[in-house]
Design an enzyme around this catalytic site. Sequence first.
Site, mmCIF file in Angstrom:
data_model
loop_
_atom_site.group_PDB
_atom_site.id
_atom_site.type_symbol
_atom_site.label_atom_id
_atom_site.label_comp_id
_atom_site.label_asym_id
_atom_site.label_seq_id
_atom_site.Cartn_x
_atom_site.Cartn_y
_atom_site.Cartn_z
ATOM 1 C CG ASP A 41 -1.802 1.162 1.350
ATOM 2 O OD1 ASP A 41 -2.402 1.545 0.325
ATOM 3 O OD2 ASP A 41 -1.918 1.726 2.451
ATOM 4 C CG ASP A 97 -1.189 7.692 0.779
ATOM 5 O OD1 ASP A 97 -0.068 8.063 0.385
ATOM 6 O OD2 ASP A 97 -2.244 7.971 0.184
ATOM 7 N NE ARG A 103 -13.157 3.300 -2.086
ATOM 8 C CZ ARG A 103 -12.284 4.161 -1.580
ATOM 9 N NH1 ARG A 103 -11.262 4.548 -2.314
ATOM 10 N NH2 ARG A 103 -12.423 4.636 -0.364
ATOM 11 C CG ASP A 108 -1.936 1.937 6.341
ATOM 12 O OD1 ASP A 108 -2.399 1.548 5.238
ATOM 13 O OD2 ASP A 108 -2.043 3.107 6.739
#
Length: 177
Positions: A17, A19, A117, A143
């Site tokens: 991932d 961010d 998504r 995260d």
Amino acid sequence: MPSDDADQPLKPALFLDRDGVLNEDRGYVARWEDFRWIQGARETVAAFNRAGWLVIVVTNQSGVGRGYYTEDDMHALHARMLEELAAAGGHIDGFYFAPHHPESKLERYRHPDHPDRKPNPGMILKALQEWPIDREASFLVGDKPSDLEAALRAGVRGVLFTGGDLRAFLDREGLLP
């Protein structure tokens, strides 16, 4: 660049991932001046590159769909990331992004549950089709629970990163190559 040669040997992939894993999640990061690397992130990417792994970023980017920044802004940020990674001896093999959101201001990105998504697995599944990836040897570091759900749905192991030094975390988990 994805491979066209179906006869290539399969390689493990590190799915990341963006961010909260590669960079600090400061909410809709699109400008280089707002970007801060997670400690150990560049070194982690370089270590996996040296070990012959593919490194693939899979990132929801609803800020594009919400009109906070453009795809061009996001691509420019990714280009700067690549420059800094190259200076550290690393690279990202592929960036996959999902700009979609159910409440997008832009019609082309408005979708109630787009397959790309996360927690949907679309980005990971595309990478698995486009690259010679050994699914069973690969894993995703995210995260959020939605990252792990996407990995699970794609048949890839998911690992929850809760912050700190990414390289030290993967070392403690026994996942560094």
